[in-house]
Design a protein around this motif. Structure first.
Motif, mmCIF file in Angstrom:
data_model
loop_
_atom_site.group_PDB
_atom_site.id
_atom_site.type_symbol
_atom_site.label_atom_id
_atom_site.label_comp_id
_atom_site.label_asym_id
_atom_site.label_seq_id
_atom_site.Cartn_x
_atom_site.Cartn_y
_atom_site.Cartn_z
ATOM 1 N N LYS B 266 4.837 -6.837 22.167
ATOM 2 C CA LYS B 266 4.656 -7.903 23.167
ATOM 3 C C LYS B 266 3.297 -7.773 23.835
ATOM 4 O O LYS B 266 2.874 -6.686 24.189
ATOM 5 C CB LYS B 266 5.738 -7.800 24.246
ATOM 6 C CG LYS B 266 7.065 -8.295 23.778
ATOM 7 C CD LYS B 266 8.017 -8.395 24.949
ATOM 8 C CE LYS B 266 9.424 -8.558 24.438
ATOM 9 N NZ LYS B 266 10.386 -7.805 25.218
ATOM 10 N N GLU B 267 2.659 -8.931 24.064
ATOM 11 C CA GLU B 267 1.368 -8.914 24.740
ATOM 12 C C GLU B 267 1.525 -8.407 26.156
ATOM 13 O O GLU B 267 2.449 -8.787 26.854
ATOM 14 C CB GLU B 267 0.772 -10.319 24.775
ATOM 15 C CG GLU B 267 0.050 -10.635 23.492
ATOM 16 C CD GLU B 267 -0.694 -11.948 23.547
ATOM 17 O OE1 GLU B 267 -1.197 -12.297 24.625
ATOM 18 O OE2 GLU B 267 -0.760 -12.599 22.493
ATOM 19 N N GLY B 268 0.601 -7.553 26.566
ATOM 20 C CA GLY B 268 0.605 -7.076 27.944
ATOM 21 C C GLY B 268 1.420 -5.825 28.159
ATOM 22 O O GLY B 268 1.358 -5.213 29.214
ATOM 23 N N TYR B 269 2.193 -5.403 27.150
ATOM 24 C CA TYR B 269 2.983 -4.195 27.336
ATOM 25 C C TYR B 269 2.153 -2.996 26.921
ATOM 26 O O TYR B 269 1.595 -2.958 25.824
ATOM 27 C CB TYR B 269 4.270 -4.249 26.494
ATOM 28 C CG TYR B 269 5.074 -2.979 26.600
ATOM 29 C CD1 TYR B 269 5.916 -2.775 27.685
ATOM 30 C CD2 TYR B 269 4.957 -1.976 25.636
ATOM 31 C CE1 TYR B 269 6.630 -1.611 27.804
ATOM 32 C CE2 TYR B 269 5.673 -0.796 25.754
ATOM 33 C CZ TYR B 269 6.508 -0.615 26.834
ATOM 34 O OH TYR B 269 7.213 0.549 26.957
ATOM 35 N N SER B 270 2.034 -2.008 27.788
ATOM 36 C CA SER B 270 1.262 -0.824 27.439
ATOM 37 C C SER B 270 1.824 0.405 28.139
ATOM 38 O O SER B 270 2.344 0.309 29.240
ATOM 39 C CB SER B 270 -0.196 -1.005 27.839
ATOM 40 O OG SER B 270 -0.899 0.191 27.602
ATOM 41 N N THR B 271 1.702 1.549 27.481
ATOM 42 C CA THR B 271 2.131 2.796 28.100
ATOM 43 C C THR B 271 0.917 3.653 28.467
ATOM 44 O O THR B 271 1.051 4.826 28.751
ATOM 45 C CB THR B 271 3.038 3.598 27.140
ATOM 46 O OG1 THR B 271 2.324 3.813 25.921
ATOM 47 C CG2 THR B 271 4.328 2.863 26.843
ATOM 48 N N ALA B 272 -0.273 3.048 28.452
ATOM 49 C CA ALA B 272 -1.498 3.816 28.699
ATOM 50 C C ALA B 272 -1.531 4.361 30.137
ATOM 51 O O ALA B 272 -0.998 3.764 31.058
ATOM 52 C CB ALA B 272 -2.719 2.932 28.453
ATOM 53 N N THR B 273 -2.185 5.494 30.302
ATOM 54 C CA THR B 273 -2.319 6.098 31.629
ATOM 55 C C THR B 273 -3.386 5.364 32.431
ATOM 56 O O THR B 273 -4.192 4.618 31.881
ATOM 57 C CB THR B 273 -2.771 7.568 31.494
ATOM 58 O OG1 THR B 273 -4.043 7.560 30.818
ATOM 59 C CG2 THR B 273 -1.795 8.388 30.700
ATOM 60 N N ASP B 274 -3.409 5.600 33.756
ATOM 61 C CA ASP B 274 -4.379 4.930 34.618
ATOM 62 C C ASP B 274 -5.812 5.233 34.204
ATOM 63 O O ASP B 274 -6.672 4.359 34.209
ATOM 64 C CB ASP B 274 -4.176 5.350 36.087
ATOM 65 C CG ASP B 274 -2.926 4.724 36.660
ATOM 66 O OD1 ASP B 274 -2.355 3.836 35.974
ATOM 67 O OD2 ASP B 274 -2.507 5.129 37.750
ATOM 68 N N HIS B 275 -6.050 6.490 33.822
ATOM 69 C CA HIS B 275 -7.403 6.875 33.429
ATOM 70 C C HIS B 275 -7.869 6.046 32.231
ATOM 71 O O HIS B 275 -8.991 5.533 32.202
ATOM 72 C CB HIS B 275 -7.448 8.368 33.093
ATOM 73 C CG HIS B 275 -8.670 8.761 32.331
ATOM 74 N ND1 HIS B 275 -9.935 8.707 32.892
ATOM 75 C CD2 HIS B 275 -8.833 9.164 31.049
ATOM 76 C CE1 HIS B 275 -10.823 9.080 31.979
ATOM 77 N NE2 HIS B 275 -10.180 9.350 30.864
ATOM 78 N N ILE B 276 -6.981 5.926 31.259
ATOM 79 C CA ILE B 276 -7.301 5.171 30.049
ATOM 80 C C ILE B 276 -7.504 3.692 30.376
ATOM 81 O O ILE B 276 -8.398 3.028 29.869
ATOM 82 C CB ILE B 276 -6.156 5.380 29.017
ATOM 83 C CG1 ILE B 276 -6.247 6.779 28.408
ATOM 84 C CG2 ILE B 276 -6.130 4.313 27.951
ATOM 85 C CD1 ILE B 276 -7.436 7.008 27.506
#
Lengths: 110, 319
Positions: B266-276
């Protein structure tokens, strides 16, 4: 439009890049790399606040010719070095992305 | 394919494509009849065009009824096949509006058991018809995506070693040593994210391929490569095969894996960290971009077992 005319008319700083006789046909504004990746047209100028080295991969893959770093931010050293290798022109300005867009529009890029 | 299998397939597809509307699905090439025509003529038309129902319209193309194969059978039994359509057609027609969603369309198919439904605008004018075949065709055409799941997925996952050896698209064994281009992804340096895709672009540009095609390959490969660098916490590899009629790319890692592939698509779904995210990654558009720029794409992943992405790109002509 040629980049040298845009730079002259808008008063952007040239950080890296010798030859400004490059044709610019379009532009894109974005700070999310995947968004730029997915949507930026080629032969364009990219307005962003991202300055780290990954912007060069995005530019060379999408065919972006010049990057304009806005809000008076400065590029990381490594970005400048790598830009030379990739043949991407680096520009900067004190203006916000929005104000820089307005200037580009007035200079004839539309 | 049996009717039950079609229904089952539609139900599975429904949740991924619920935003598609009737206007996008409908077949605009509609065969209609006017009410003064005879049932015999309707029967002939059904026979020639191999259809099971024909919408009936007035001179303003407004829908006033539908004549089905059942109406014809009844007319044959009663000996009134030469009567006009108007006398025997079904006047209460269930139809769709152009904006009707796929969810609602499928629930009407289930409720009424008709083979096809007309799509009409506010004035009652007929715009198109929808059969189950039209729904499947739209989904396949529009998304160009094969997403292996359920039985097939679990079969391959059971033999986890296999999905690193076999093509996710064809099921054949993949000879990685035969790849035309190979790149080892260094996940320890975020600065290098994209280096492989940039090299691949330069490699493909030397082959005198269509520029647009090369650009699509590079963009989709970049996204897959970035995912390995920012999410996998493991080494990865890009393989590319240049074939006569298409380009195949396979990107794999043996890292953390994706917990929920459906969500990740799905567009907009991410598990990336704040730093990334501060670096501009993690927009949640990686997998959607891959899907958008490839012609076929399959993702295989399980938590702790890595990710394999396989994509095929064909020349699309001048678009």
């Amino acid at each position: 439009m040629f980049l040298k005319d845009l730079v002259a008319n808008c008063g952007f700083n040239v950080v890296s890049g010798e030859n400004l006789e490059v044709e610019i046909k379009d532009g894109y504004v974005g700070d999310l790399l995947s968004d730029v990746m997915g949507n930026a047209p080629d032969e364009s100028i990219w307005l962003t606040v991202q300055s780290h080295v990954n912007i060069l991969a995005v530019a060379s893959i999408t065919g972006i010719k010049a990057i304009l770093l806005c809000n008076g931010l400065s590029y990381e050293e490594e970005t400048i070095e790598r830009a030379k290798e990739n043949g991407i022109i680096l520009l900067s300005t004190e203006k916000s992305s929005f104000r820089a867009c307005v200037d580009l529009f007035k200079a004839g890029l539309r | 394919m049996s009717e039950d299998r079609v229904d089952e397939l539609l139900q599975k597809l429904q949740k991924y494509f619920s935003h598609i509307t009737a206007a996008e699905i409908m077949n605009q090439n509609v065969i209609t009849l006017t009410p003064e025509r005879t049932l015999w003529q309707a029967k002939e038309l059904m026979k020639i065009r191999k259809i099971s129902g024909i919408p009936v319209v007035n001179d303003k193309k407004q829908l006033i009824g539908i004549v089905s194969i059942e109406d014809i059978i009844v007319a044959l039994e009663k000996g009134c096949i030469k009567d006009s359509i108007e006398e025997h057609m079904t006047k209460k027609v269930v139809s769709f509006s152009p904006a009707e969603s796929l969810d609602s369309i499928i629930s009407k198919f289930e409720r009424y058991h008709f083979g096809r439904f007309p799509v009409i605008d506010e004035s009652g004018k007929i715009l198109g018809v929808i059969s189950k075949k039209d729904i499947i065709r739209t989904i396949l055409e529009r998304f160009r995506l094969i997403y292996v799941h359920d039985e097939r997925r679990s079969q391959i996952l059971e033999k986890e070693a296999e999905w690193f050896d076999r093509s996710l698209i064809t099921g054949d064994y993949v000879k990685k040593s035969d790849a035309d281009f190979t790149f080892r992804i260094d996940y320890t340096d975020v600065d290098l994210a994209g280096a492989g895709a940039a090299k691949l672009k330069a490699f493909l540009n030397k082959k005198e391929l269509d520029e647009r095609l090369v650009r699509r390959v590079a963009i989709a490969t970049y996204e897959a490569e970035v995912n390995v660098v920012i999410h996998s916490e493991s080494e990865g590899c890009i393989y590319c095969w240049v074939e006569k009629d298409c380009i195949k790319v396979r990107v794999e890692d043996h890292g953390k894996g994706i917990e929920n592939v459906e969500q990740a698509m799905k567009e907009g779904y991410s598990t990336a960290t704040d730093h990334i995210r501060e670096l501009g990654f993690g927009a949640g558009m990686g997998l959607p971009n891959m899907r958008r720029y490839s012609d076929k794409m399959v993702v295989m992943s399980e938590v702790g077992k890595g990710v394999v992405v396989e994509m095929i790109f064909c020349e699309r002509g001048r678009t």
